[in-house]
Motif scaffolding. Structure first.
Motif, PDB file in Angstrom:
ATOM      1  N   ARG A  14     -11.285  -0.289   8.655  1.00  0.00           N
ATOM      2  CA  ARG A  14     -10.690  -1.051   9.750  1.00  0.00           C
ATOM      3  C   ARG A  14      -9.768  -2.147   9.206  1.00  0.00           C
ATOM      4  O   ARG A  14      -8.689  -2.405   9.764  1.00  0.00           O
ATOM      5  CB  ARG A  14     -11.787  -1.683  10.620  1.00  0.00           C
ATOM      6  CG  ARG A  14     -11.258  -2.405  11.846  1.00  0.00           C
ATOM      7  CD  ARG A  14     -12.396  -3.061  12.596  1.00  0.00           C
ATOM      8  NE  ARG A  14     -13.321  -2.089  13.122  1.00  0.00           N
ATOM      9  CZ  ARG A  14     -13.178  -1.472  14.295  1.00  0.00           C
ATOM     10  NH1 ARG A  14     -12.144  -1.749  15.052  1.00  0.00           N
ATOM     11  NH2 ARG A  14     -14.068  -0.614  14.718  1.00  0.00           N
ATOM     12  N   LEU A  15     -10.178  -2.781   8.098  1.00  0.00           N
ATOM     13  CA  LEU A  15      -9.349  -3.830   7.502  1.00  0.00           C
ATOM     14  C   LEU A  15      -8.006  -3.268   7.043  1.00  0.00           C
ATOM     15  O   LEU A  15      -6.948  -3.860   7.302  1.00  0.00           O
ATOM     16  CB  LEU A  15     -10.086  -4.457   6.313  1.00  0.00           C
ATOM     17  CG  LEU A  15      -9.282  -5.468   5.500  1.00  0.00           C
ATOM     18  CD1 LEU A  15      -8.953  -6.697   6.343  1.00  0.00           C
ATOM     19  CD2 LEU A  15     -10.038  -5.874   4.240  1.00  0.00           C
ATOM     20  N   ILE A  16      -8.054  -2.126   6.367  1.00  0.00           N
ATOM     21  CA  ILE A  16      -6.808  -1.516   5.875  1.00  0.00           C
ATOM     22  C   ILE A  16      -5.908  -1.126   7.050  1.00  0.00           C
ATOM     23  O   ILE A  16      -4.690  -1.365   7.036  1.00  0.00           O
ATOM     24  CB  ILE A  16      -7.141  -0.297   4.988  1.00  0.00           C
ATOM     25  CG1 ILE A  16      -7.857  -0.762   3.712  1.00  0.00           C
ATOM     26  CG2 ILE A  16      -5.875   0.470   4.625  1.00  0.00           C
ATOM     27  CD1 ILE A  16      -8.490   0.371   2.924  1.00  0.00           C
ATOM     28  N   LEU A  17      -6.516  -0.540   8.091  1.00  0.00           N
ATOM     29  CA  LEU A  17      -5.728  -0.172   9.270  1.00  0.00           C
ATOM     30  C   LEU A  17      -5.136  -1.404   9.938  1.00  0.00           C
ATOM     31  O   LEU A  17      -3.986  -1.393  10.405  1.00  0.00           O
ATOM     32  CB  LEU A  17      -6.611   0.596  10.265  1.00  0.00           C
ATOM     33  CG  LEU A  17      -7.067   1.995   9.825  1.00  0.00           C
ATOM     34  CD1 LEU A  17      -8.026   2.590  10.849  1.00  0.00           C
ATOM     35  CD2 LEU A  17      -5.859   2.914   9.658  1.00  0.00           C
ATOM     36  N   GLU A  18      -5.926  -2.462   9.978  1.00  0.00           N
ATOM     37  CA  GLU A  18      -5.470  -3.706  10.607  1.00  0.00           C
ATOM     38  C   GLU A  18      -4.270  -4.279   9.863  1.00  0.00           C
ATOM     39  O   GLU A  18      -3.283  -4.687  10.503  1.00  0.00           O
ATOM     40  CB  GLU A  18      -6.645  -4.695  10.583  1.00  0.00           C
ATOM     41  CG  GLU A  18      -6.529  -5.839  11.544  1.00  0.00           C
ATOM     42  CD  GLU A  18      -7.822  -6.632  11.541  1.00  0.00           C
ATOM     43  OE1 GLU A  18      -8.837  -6.125  12.037  1.00  0.00           O
ATOM     44  OE2 GLU A  18      -7.815  -7.752  11.021  1.00  0.00           O
ATOM     45  N   ILE A  19      -4.344  -4.313   8.534  1.00  0.00           N
ATOM     46  CA  ILE A  19      -3.215  -4.834   7.747  1.00  0.00           C
ATOM     47  C   ILE A  19      -2.012  -3.897   7.888  1.00  0.00           C
ATOM     48  O   ILE A  19      -0.868  -4.341   7.949  1.00  0.00           O
ATOM     49  CB  ILE A  19      -3.634  -5.002   6.272  1.00  0.00           C
ATOM     50  CG1 ILE A  19      -4.725  -6.079   6.169  1.00  0.00           C
ATOM     51  CG2 ILE A  19      -2.441  -5.394   5.405  1.00  0.00           C
ATOM     52  CD1 ILE A  19      -5.295  -6.234   4.785  1.00  0.00           C
ATOM     53  N   GLY A  20      -2.297  -2.605   7.972  1.00  0.00           N
ATOM     54  CA  GLY A  20      -1.208  -1.643   8.180  1.00  0.00           C
ATOM     55  C   GLY A  20      -0.500  -1.895   9.503  1.00  0.00           C
ATOM     56  O   GLY A  20       0.730  -1.785   9.594  1.00  0.00           O
ATOM     57  N   GLN A  21      -1.265  -2.245  10.544  1.00  0.00           N
ATOM     58  CA  GLN A  21      -0.671  -2.544  11.847  1.00  0.00           C
ATOM     59  C   GLN A  21       0.172  -3.822  11.790  1.00  0.00           C
ATOM     60  O   GLN A  21       1.180  -3.945  12.487  1.00  0.00           O
ATOM     61  CB  GLN A  21      -1.786  -2.703  12.899  1.00  0.00           C
ATOM     62  CG  GLN A  21      -2.445  -1.400  13.295  1.00  0.00           C
ATOM     63  CD  GLN A  21      -1.475  -0.450  13.989  1.00  0.00           C
ATOM     64  OE1 GLN A  21      -0.669  -0.855  14.810  1.00  0.00           O
ATOM     65  NE2 GLN A  21      -1.529   0.827  13.612  1.00  0.00           N
ATOM     66  N   GLU A  52      -6.303  -4.440  -2.885  1.00  0.00           N
ATOM     67  CA  GLU A  52      -4.955  -4.456  -3.455  1.00  0.00           C
ATOM     68  C   GLU A  52      -4.111  -3.427  -2.723  1.00  0.00           C
ATOM     69  O   GLU A  52      -4.600  -2.340  -2.379  1.00  0.00           O
ATOM     70  CB  GLU A  52      -4.992  -4.098  -4.952  1.00  0.00           C
ATOM     71  CG  GLU A  52      -5.775  -5.068  -5.800  1.00  0.00           C
ATOM     72  CD  GLU A  52      -5.787  -4.636  -7.265  1.00  0.00           C
ATOM     73  OE1 GLU A  52      -4.831  -3.961  -7.693  1.00  0.00           O
ATOM     74  OE2 GLU A  52      -6.764  -4.963  -7.956  1.00  0.00           O
ATOM     75  N   PHE A  53      -2.865  -3.774  -2.486  1.00  0.00           N
ATOM     76  CA  PHE A  53      -1.942  -2.817  -1.864  1.00  0.00           C
ATOM     77  C   PHE A  53      -0.516  -3.279  -2.165  1.00  0.00           C
ATOM     78  O   PHE A  53      -0.285  -4.410  -2.603  1.00  0.00           O
ATOM     79  CB  PHE A  53      -2.172  -2.731  -0.351  1.00  0.00           C
ATOM     80  CG  PHE A  53      -1.962  -4.027   0.387  1.00  0.00           C
ATOM     81  CD1 PHE A  53      -0.718  -4.398   0.860  1.00  0.00           C
ATOM     82  CD2 PHE A  53      -3.041  -4.884   0.585  1.00  0.00           C
ATOM     83  CE1 PHE A  53      -0.541  -5.592   1.535  1.00  0.00           C
ATOM     84  CE2 PHE A  53      -2.869  -6.091   1.249  1.00  0.00           C
ATOM     85  CZ  PHE A  53      -1.617  -6.441   1.731  1.00  0.00           C
ATOM     86  N   SER A  54       0.406  -2.382  -1.956  1.00  0.00           N
ATOM     87  CA  SER A  54       1.810  -2.732  -2.131  1.00  0.00           C
ATOM     88  C   SER A  54       2.573  -2.364  -0.874  1.00  0.00           C
ATOM     89  O   SER A  54       2.210  -1.417  -0.152  1.00  0.00           O
ATOM     90  CB  SER A  54       2.392  -2.014  -3.353  1.00  0.00           C
ATOM     91  OG  SER A  54       2.383  -0.614  -3.148  1.00  0.00           O
ATOM     92  N   ILE A  55       3.606  -3.141  -0.584  1.00  0.00           N
ATOM     93  CA  ILE A  55       4.502  -2.859   0.532  1.00  0.00           C
ATOM     94  C   ILE A  55       5.924  -3.052   0.034  1.00  0.00           C
ATOM     95  O   ILE A  55       6.163  -3.759  -0.959  1.00  0.00           O
ATOM     96  CB  ILE A  55       4.244  -3.777   1.752  1.00  0.00           C
ATOM     97  CG1 ILE A  55       4.293  -5.241   1.326  1.00  0.00           C
ATOM     98  CG2 ILE A  55       2.924  -3.443   2.423  1.00  0.00           C
ATOM     99  CD1 ILE A  55       4.220  -6.207   2.495  1.00  0.00           C
ATOM    100  N   SER A  56       6.858  -2.442   0.717  1.00  0.00           N
ATOM    101  CA  SER A  56       8.268  -2.593   0.362  1.00  0.00           C
ATOM    102  C   SER A  56       9.026  -3.052   1.587  1.00  0.00           C
ATOM    103  O   SER A  56       8.786  -2.564   2.708  1.00  0.00           O
ATOM    104  CB  SER A  56       8.841  -1.259  -0.138  1.00  0.00           C
ATOM    105  OG  SER A  56       8.193  -0.868  -1.330  1.00  0.00           O
TER     106      SER A  56
END
Length: 200
Positions: A83-90, A137-141
């Motif tokens: 849910r956390l990953i999906l939330e940050i993705g949103q 940890e994650f990356s975004i562009s």
């Protein structure tokens, strides 16, 4: 002489009767009284805990459901990493950014607490915290402006998030979802964050 012998014998019999029969019964009664006192103490403690439980339950029930949902989101009672990953993705989605290279791990706060107790040199053990720590940890562009907006949204999100580090590099492999953005304006941002949850 006989007038003293019979009383002495009777006294002896009485004493023997006391030590053989009465004294063990008396000791058993004393032990039972001690157990009863112990059980009464435990019962009093149980009633005290029940009262405290009822008070806390009453306070919990008085919390507005919307606020309760916000509190659970602020500090959930489990990791709920998906849910956390999906939330940050949103959060990233409106800025045309997609989470990539997602990695996560849980920090053992019990060992951390024990190590802290050793460093301080005390022999007393430090109680383990009643919360857990989750590393993500994650990356975004995206563009720098979108990065700033994303970071602000992440900061204002209800769930507690500490940004441990951010590194960035030029990224020519992706121009995001907006074709109007020049690829030279795109950067890759590597995030390391910590979030927290309550232990059961």
């Amino acid at each position: 002489m006989m007038r003293f012998t019979i009383p002495i014998i009777l006294i002896g019999i009485t004493g023997a009767f006391f030590f053989i029969f009465t004294n063990p019964i008396y000791n058993n009664i004393s032990a039972l009284n001690s157990d009863v006192a112990s059980y009464n103490g435990a019962l009093d403690n149980s009633k005290m805990f029940e009262n405290e439980r009822d008070k806390l339950t009453s306070k919990y029930n008085q919390i507005d459901p919307d606020n309760l949902m916000k509190i659970k989101k602020l500090l959930p009672d489990n990791v709920d990493n998906i849910r956390l990953i999906l939330e940050i993705g949103q959060i990233a989605l409106p800025y045309g950014m997609v989470l990539k290279d997602v990695k996560y791990s849980m920090i053992n706060t019990d060992n951390t607490a024990a190590a802290g107790a050793v460093i301080k040199g005390g022999s007393a053990s430090k109680p383990s915290p009643n919360y857990g720590v989750f590393d993500l940890e994650f990356s975004i562009s995206g563009t720098y402006d979108n990065f700033i907006s994303f970071t602000k949204d992440l900061e204002s999100n209800l769930r507690i998030v500490d940004i441990s580090s951010i590194t960035f590099s030029s990224n020519t492999s992706s121009v995001g979802s907006n074709p109007k953005i020049n690829s030279s304006d795109i950067y890759k941002y590597d995030f390391k964050i910590k979030t927290y949850y309550l232990k059961n």
